[in-house]
Scaffold this motif. Structure first.
Motif, mmCIF file in Angstrom:
data_model
loop_
_atom_site.group_PDB
_atom_site.id
_atom_site.type_symbol
_atom_site.label_atom_id
_atom_site.label_comp_id
_atom_site.label_asym_id
_atom_site.label_seq_id
_atom_site.Cartn_x
_atom_site.Cartn_y
_atom_site.Cartn_z
ATOM 1 N N ASN A 154 59.500 64.539 26.799
ATOM 2 C CA ASN A 154 60.454 65.643 26.574
ATOM 3 C C ASN A 154 60.589 65.959 25.091
ATOM 4 N N GLN A 155 60.548 64.912 24.266
ATOM 5 C CA GLN A 155 60.638 65.139 22.822
ATOM 6 C C GLN A 155 59.408 65.879 22.295
ATOM 7 N N LEU A 156 58.309 65.761 23.028
ATOM 8 C CA LEU A 156 57.061 66.420 22.629
ATOM 9 C C LEU A 156 56.864 67.749 23.348
ATOM 10 N N GLY A 157 57.882 68.171 24.101
ATOM 11 C CA GLY A 157 57.801 69.457 24.783
ATOM 12 C C GLY A 157 57.119 69.412 26.132
ATOM 13 N N ASP A 158 57.016 68.233 26.736
ATOM 14 C CA ASP A 158 56.380 68.097 28.052
ATOM 15 C C ASP A 158 57.284 67.220 28.911
ATOM 16 N N ASP A 159 56.899 67.000 30.154
ATOM 17 C CA ASP A 159 57.678 66.112 31.011
ATOM 18 C C ASP A 159 56.804 65.586 32.133
ATOM 19 N N LEU A 160 57.383 64.645 32.886
ATOM 20 C CA LEU A 160 56.717 64.076 34.048
ATOM 21 C C LEU A 160 57.303 64.673 35.317
ATOM 22 N N ASN A 161 56.515 64.655 36.388
ATOM 23 C CA ASN A 161 57.081 64.875 37.713
ATOM 24 C C ASN A 161 57.660 63.535 38.141
ATOM 25 N N LEU A 162 58.998 63.381 37.979
ATOM 26 C CA LEU A 162 59.606 62.068 38.140
ATOM 27 C C LEU A 162 59.412 61.503 39.539
ATOM 28 N N GLY A 163 59.461 62.356 40.560
ATOM 29 C CA GLY A 163 59.294 61.860 41.921
ATOM 30 C C GLY A 163 57.947 61.189 42.112
ATOM 31 N N ILE A 164 56.892 61.863 41.677
ATOM 32 C CA ILE A 164 55.547 61.303 41.815
ATOM 33 C C ILE A 164 55.375 60.086 40.909
ATOM 34 N N ALA A 165 55.889 60.175 39.682
ATOM 35 C CA ALA A 165 55.758 59.057 38.746
ATOM 36 C C ALA A 165 56.454 57.804 39.284
ATOM 37 N N LEU A 166 57.626 57.973 39.887
ATOM 38 C CA LEU A 166 58.346 56.822 40.432
ATOM 39 C C LEU A 166 57.644 56.264 41.670
ATOM 40 N N PHE A 167 57.017 57.147 42.466
ATOM 41 C CA PHE A 167 56.227 56.654 43.596
ATOM 42 C C PHE A 167 55.084 55.771 43.107
ATOM 43 N N PHE A 168 54.353 56.244 42.109
ATOM 44 C CA PHE A 168 53.245 55.455 41.582
ATOM 45 C C PHE A 168 53.742 54.144 40.970
ATOM 46 N N SER A 169 54.893 54.187 40.305
ATOM 47 C CA SER A 169 55.407 52.951 39.697
ATOM 48 C C SER A 169 55.809 51.945 40.771
ATOM 49 N N ALA A 170 56.349 52.427 41.909
ATOM 50 C CA ALA A 170 56.708 51.524 43.003
ATOM 51 C C ALA A 170 55.458 50.923 43.645
ATOM 52 N N LEU A 171 54.425 51.758 43.841
ATOM 53 C CA LEU A 171 53.169 51.262 44.408
ATOM 54 C C LEU A 171 52.546 50.223 43.484
ATOM 55 N N LEU A 172 52.503 50.523 42.195
ATOM 56 C CA LEU A 172 51.968 49.588 41.205
ATOM 57 C C LEU A 172 52.790 48.299 41.198
ATOM 58 N N SER A 173 54.110 48.412 41.285
ATOM 59 C CA SER A 173 54.971 47.226 41.266
ATOM 60 C C SER A 173 54.672 46.314 42.435
ATOM 61 N N LEU A 174 54.470 46.901 43.612
ATOM 62 C CA LEU A 174 54.174 46.093 44.791
ATOM 63 C C LEU A 174 52.855 45.352 44.627
ATOM 64 N N LEU A 175 51.819 46.060 44.218
ATOM 65 C CA LEU A 175 50.497 45.435 44.114
ATOM 66 C C LEU A 175 50.455 44.399 42.992
ATOM 67 N N MET A 176 51.130 44.682 41.874
ATOM 68 C CA MET A 176 51.161 43.691 40.792
ATOM 69 C C MET A 176 51.957 42.456 41.199
ATOM 70 N N THR A 177 53.001 42.631 42.014
ATOM 71 C CA THR A 177 53.751 41.478 42.514
ATOM 72 C C THR A 177 52.871 40.612 43.402
ATOM 73 N N LEU A 178 52.105 41.260 44.295
ATOM 74 C CA LEU A 178 51.189 40.503 45.142
ATOM 75 C C LEU A 178 50.152 39.764 44.301
ATOM 76 N N ASP A 179 49.630 40.427 43.271
ATOM 77 C CA ASP A 179 48.639 39.781 42.413
ATOM 78 C C ASP A 179 49.250 38.591 41.686
ATOM 79 N N ASP A 180 50.443 38.753 41.141
ATOM 80 C CA ASP A 180 51.097 37.656 40.431
ATOM 81 C C ASP A 180 51.296 36.441 41.333
ATOM 82 N N ARG A 181 51.605 36.691 42.605
ATOM 83 C CA ARG A 181 51.876 35.601 43.535
ATOM 84 C C ARG A 181 50.611 34.949 44.078
ATOM 85 N N PHE A 182 49.578 35.745 44.316
ATOM 86 C CA PHE A 182 48.445 35.266 45.096
ATOM 87 C C PHE A 182 47.230 34.880 44.254
#
Length: 365
Positions: A318-346
Motif C-alpha cells: 500500500n505504501q508503494l501504491g499497490d495492494d494484495l487480494n487479501l482473501g486469496i493471499a490468506l488462503f495461500f498462507s493457510a495452505l502453506l501453514s498446513l503443509l509446513m506444519t506437516l513437514d515440520d512434524r513428519f
C-alpha cells in the motif's frame, strides 16, 4: 448458483480438504475415501443441477492437495527407504505434469505424467497391512511402480483425459463390455486366490490399518526440537523441496481461484519467500522457544504468524501504491501453514529413522 447448490459445493470441497488430514494416521482407509470423493464429486454436483466452471482445474488442485498430504505421511510412516525414493519421484513427476496441464491445457500431458504415486501409495499400505515393507527390495518396488504405471494408470488416464469416455455410456453402447469385464475380474480374483496368495510369505503381524507409532527417539516435541536444532538449516535440500512442492501446488490453485492478479511466476516467487521465512521460523522455535506437542496448536500459531506476514506485506505494498487480494493471499498462507506444519512434524521422523548414526536425543524422565 442457488443456495442449495452452494451448500453442496462447500460441503464437497470441505470434505475434500478434511478427509486427507486423516491419511497420516489411517493411511489406507483415508486415501481410499479421498479417492472415492475424487471420483464422485462431479456426479454429486450434477445431481443438484450444478456444473462447476473449470472443473478440471479444480479437480486437479484438490487431487494434488490430498496427494501432498499423502506424501508427507510417507515421510512420517514408511519404513522402506527404497519405497520412499520411488514415491518421491512419482509424486513430483505427477506434480510437474499437473502444473504443465494447468499452464498449457493439454490433456495429453496427464497421460505423459500419470498419477502413479496414488496407487503406489495404496500398494505399499496393502503390503504394510500384513508384512514388513522394509524387507522388500528396491527392484520389487520399482517393478510394482512400473506395473501400476503401464497396466493401470496409462489406460485410466487415456480413458478419462484423452478419449474422455464415460463408463456408463460406453457399456450402454457396447453391451459386450460388461460380461467381458466381469470375466476379467473373476479371473484376477481366482489368480490372486489360487496362485498369488499361497506364494506370499508368512504374515509378519495381524491386520494393520492405523499407522505405526513414531520411533521412540523422536515421539515428543522436545526430541523433535533437539533433532531440528542440530541438523536442520534454512537453506537446504528439504527447504528447496518444500519450495517446489508448495510453490507449484499454489500455482495449480492459482489457476482456479477467481480475481487473482499476480502472474504464475510472481505467485511462485512469493510463496517461495514465505516457505524460506517459515523454515527460518521453524528453526528458531526449535532452537529457542521449543515446539508444542499439539499439531493443532502448532498449525494455529503458524496460521496466525503467516496471516500477520500477509497483512504486513499488504501494508508495505500500500505504501508503494499497490495492494494484495487479501482473501486469496490468506488462503495461500493457510495452505502453506498446513503443509509446513506437516513437514515440520513428519520430516524429522524420516531423517531419524534412516539416520546412519542416531545420536542420543532428549533424555526421558
Amino acid at each position: 448458483m442457488g443456495t442449495e447448490a452452494t451448500l453442496v459445493f462447500l460441503t464437497v470441497v470441505g470434505a475434500r480438504f478434511v478427509v486427507p488430514l486423516f491419511i497420516p494416521k489411517y493411511p489406507l482407509p483415508a486415501i481410499i475415501v479421498a479417492l472415492v470423493l475424487d471420483g464422485i464429486d462431479q456426479t454429486i454436483f450434477q445431481w443438484f443441477g450444478y456444473d462447476p466452471p473449470g472443473y478440471q482445474g479444480y479437480d486437479k488442485a484438490m487431487d494434488m492437495f490430498y496427494l501432498s498430504v499423502a506424501y508427507f505421511s510417507v515421510l512420517r510412516n514408511w519404513t522402506s527407504r527404497p519405497a520412499i525414493e520411488v514415491a518421491r519421484f512419482l509424486f513430483f513427476y505427477r506434480l510437474a505434469g499437473v502444473v504443465l496441464f494447468e499452464l498449457f491445457d493439454n490433456r495429453v500431458l496427464l497421460l505423459i505424467f500419470p498419477n502413479t504415486f496414488e496407487y503406489f501409495f495404496i500398494a505399499y499400505e496393502i503390503v504394510r497391512m500384513f508384512w514388513d515393507p522394509a524387507r522388500v527390495s528396491m527392484r520389487r518396488w520399482v517393478i510394482t511402480a512400473g506395473c501400476i504405471w503401464v497396466f493401470v494408470k496409462l489406460p485410466q488416464e487415456w480413458w478419462i483425459h484423452v478419449a474422455q469416455l464415460d463408463f456408463t455410456d460406453t457399456v450402454r453402447d457396447h453391451p459386450w463390455i460388461a460380461p467381458v469385464l466381469a470375466v476379467l475380474i473373476i479371473a484376477v480374483a481366482l489368480w490372486i486366490w489360487l496362485w498369488l496368495w499361497p506364494r506370499l510369505p508368512e504374515r509378519a503381524w495381524p491386520l494393520k490399518l492405523a499407522a505405526d507409532p513414531l520411533p521412540e527417539e523422536i515421539d515428543t516435541a522436545a526430541e523433535r526440537d533437539q533433532w531440528v536444532a542440530s541438523h536442520w538449516r534454512v537453506f537446504s535440500l528439504p527447504t528447496l523441496e518444500n519450495v517446489v512442492l508448495i510453490g507449484l501446488l499454489c500455482v495449480i490453485y492459482g489457476q482456479v481461484l477467481p480475481e487473482r492478479r499476480t502472474s504464475d511466476l510472481e505467485l511462485f516467487i512469493g510463496i517461495a519467500a514465505f516457505v524460506v521465512i517459515n523454515a527460518a521460523i521453524s528453526l528458531a522455535v526449535a532452537r529457542r522457544a521449543g515446539g508444542v506437542e499439539s499439531m493443532a496448536a502448532s498449525f494455529g500459531a503458524r496460521v496466525l504468524v503467516n496471516a500477520l506476514l500477509v497483512l504486513g506485506a499488504d501494508w508495505l505494498l500500500n505504501q508503494l501504491g499497490d495492494d494484495l487480494n487479501l482473501g486469496i493471499a490468506l488462503f495461500f498462507s493457510a495452505l502453506l501453514s498446513l503443509l509446513m506444519t506437516l513437514d515440520d512434524r513428519f520430516r524429522p521422523v524420516e531423517q531419524v529413522r534412516f539416520s546412519a548414526s542416531r545420536p542420543p536425543l532428549a533424555t526421558r524422565t
